[in-house]
Design an enzyme around this catalytic site. Structure first.
Site, short mmCIF file in Angstrom:
data_model
loop_
_atom_site.label_atom_id
_atom_site.label_comp_id
_atom_site.label_asym_id
_atom_site.label_seq_id
_atom_site.Cartn_x
_atom_site.Cartn_y
_atom_site.Cartn_z
N LYS A 201 86.80 -60.25 2.67
CA LYS A 201 87.15 -61.58 2.14
C LYS A 201 86.13 -62.06 1.10
O LYS A 201 85.11 -61.43 0.88
CB LYS A 201 87.29 -62.56 3.30
CG LYS A 201 88.33 -62.12 4.36
CD LYS A 201 89.77 -62.22 3.87
CE LYS A 201 90.74 -61.36 4.63
NZ LYS A 201 91.30 -61.92 5.84
C1 LIG Z 1 92.28 -61.67 7.02
C2 LIG Z 1 93.33 -62.66 7.29
C3 LIG Z 1 93.39 -63.33 8.53
C4 LIG Z 1 92.54 -62.96 9.70
O1 LIG Z 1 91.18 -63.10 9.48
P1 LIG Z 1 90.17 -62.57 10.62
O2 LIG Z 1 88.88 -63.27 10.29
O3 LIG Z 1 90.09 -61.09 10.44
O4 LIG Z 1 90.72 -62.97 11.92
C5 LIG Z 1 94.33 -64.32 8.69
N1 LIG Z 1 95.19 -64.64 7.71
C6 LIG Z 1 95.19 -63.99 6.53
C7 LIG Z 1 96.17 -64.40 5.49
C8 LIG Z 1 94.28 -62.97 6.29
O5 LIG Z 1 94.28 -62.32 5.13
#
Ligand SMILES: *Cc1c(COP(=O)(O)O)cnc(C)c1O
Length: 408
Positions: free
Chosen positions: A192
């Site tokens: 991210k």
């Molecule tokens: C990555 C992601 C999540 C989950 O994030 P985590 O921190 O891995 O739980 C939720 N929603 C979207 C749209 C994502 O891309």
């Protein structure tokens, strides 16, 4: 006869995480400190992150998925209460809705923004005779019009949460994401925009939501139970809620605080790379590039192109041909109802795919290109040139070189 495909001269990975030197030093400092789980680093990270997104409160948790579950649990959903979500989102969102007691209702998408519009949201709410809550997705870092979607769903903003996993750095209109709905959920997963490896944050302007979230993230214990081992603190604690084990550690938070200092520079680089891709891909027939919104600020988490038949090759074929040129792509997202679990569970309705014509049409045409601050200009140009080459080849109807059956 099969010919051996020479190894690509370049290797452009889909994603690469950058952990800055200050973050590594900070992690070492915490590891040596004698206190490694939730503590002062988490409190400081929460304050700094809240300031970054302009929210009154921030509650650090183990993941965005946990943040979404915790946010929805503060709504006290009755079993089976319907909760709107984009059909084209990460599977963790639907799991979180179910664990919070709700039933996901899948919403169709707009083919340009790749996320629900006011029209598709209203249609989904109507279809199931009204909903109790909604998870708004800001797809790829593109700001969704939260208030407009809430109105379309027939919900007050106090029954809406935002999935801002793609979102630190985005603004809806002139308002940074973080305090618009009841709770905004961020991800610090390795891929991210603000990567810690793992982690998440729930932000809100509502003190009651923040207080409930602080308890829910740590077994439903009374506030500040993490202090119970501090000198002078009582060993007593109360358990008031059915909570999760989803706290953030001080090691993660120390990494996060250092990474946050790098965040503005990384965002600037993402905007530069988006411009470079726009320019490099403009004019390739059959490629539609993503657009920045007229209002608000895009966070440029993903760079998702759409293919039209004019390209002459399908999505899977393009991804394979790019891999042969050392360019590694991905797809965001496999629609929820295409996964075995959610297909078998038939979220609320049978034959849900018939209500999702745009998801069905668009999913086979999307490709996420390599996109991260460490991507060099040369590599970005190589991605564009590779796509242009494949497009040119397909337009003269030459067979496409795809491992392992390439023709000489
Ligand atoms: C990555 C992601 C999540 C989950 O994030 P985590 O921190 O891995 O739980 C939720 N929603 C979207 C749209 C994502 O891309």
């Amino acid at each position: 006869m099969t010919t051996i495909v020479p190894p690509p001269t370049r290797n452009v990975v889909f994603t690469r995480v950058e952990i800055c030197p200050e973050a590594r030093a900070a992690a070492e400092r915490v590891l040596a400190s004698g206190w490694v789980t939730t503590g002062p680093e988490v409190l400081a990270f929460e304050e700094e992150f809240a300031a970054e997104v302009g929210a009154r409160h921030a509650v650090a948790v183990s993941s965005c998925t946990a943040a979404i579950e915790i946010a929805l649990r503060t709504f006290d959903l009755a079993p089976g209460d319907r909760v709107l979500t984009s059909a084209m989102t990460f599977c963790g969102v639907a799991h979180a809705i179910r664990r919070a007691g709700g039933e996901p209702v899948l919403v169709d998408i707009d083919p340009v923004t790749l996320m629900p519009s006011a029209e598709t949201t209203a249609a989904a709410a109507r279809r199931v005779g009204g909903v109790s809550a909604m998870v708004v997705l800001h797809f790829a870092g593109n700001p969704a019009p939260v208030a407009e979607l809430a109105e379309a769903a027939g919900l007050p903003l106090s029954r809406v949460i935002e999935d801002a996993a793609h979102g630190p750095g985005l603004a809806v209109g002139d308002r940074p994401v973080g305090s618009i709905s009841a709770a905004t959920c961020f991800s610090f997963y390795a891929t991210k925009n603000l990567p810690l490896g793992e982690g998440g944050m729930l932000t809100t302007d509502d003190g009651a939501v923040a207080e409930a979230a602080r308890s829910l993230r740590l077994h439903g214990m009374s506030r500040d139970a993490w202090r119970r081992y501090e000198p002078g603190s009582s060993w007593r604690y109360a358990v008031d809620h059915h909570g999760l084990k989803a706290n953030m550690t001080d090691v993660q938070a120390a990494i996060g605080r250092a990474q946050l200092c790098r965040f503005p520079g990384w965002q600037e680089r993402r905007h530069e790379l988006a411009e470079r891709y726009h320019r490099g891909l403009a004019g390739i027939p059959g490629i539609i590039t993503p657009r920045a919104p007229d209002h608000g600020r895009h966070a440029w988490h993903l760079y998702v192109i759409r293919l039209t038949p004019e390209l002459g090759v399908g999505r899977d074929e393009l991804i394979a041909a790019l891999a042969d040129q050392g360019v590694h792509c991905s797809v965001h997202f496999i629609p929820l109802h295409h996964h075995g679990f959610w297909a078998a569970e038939r979220p609320v309705e049978a034959d849900v795919a018939t209500h999702l014509p745009l998801v069905e049409a668009v999913f086979p045409t999307i490709v996420s290109l390599p996109f991260y601050p460490a991507l060099s200009d040369d590599d970005a140009d190589h991605v564009c040139e590779s796509i242009a080459r494949i497009a040119a080849r397909s337009s003269v109807a030459e067979p496409l070189a795809v491992t392992p059956s390439r023709r000489s």
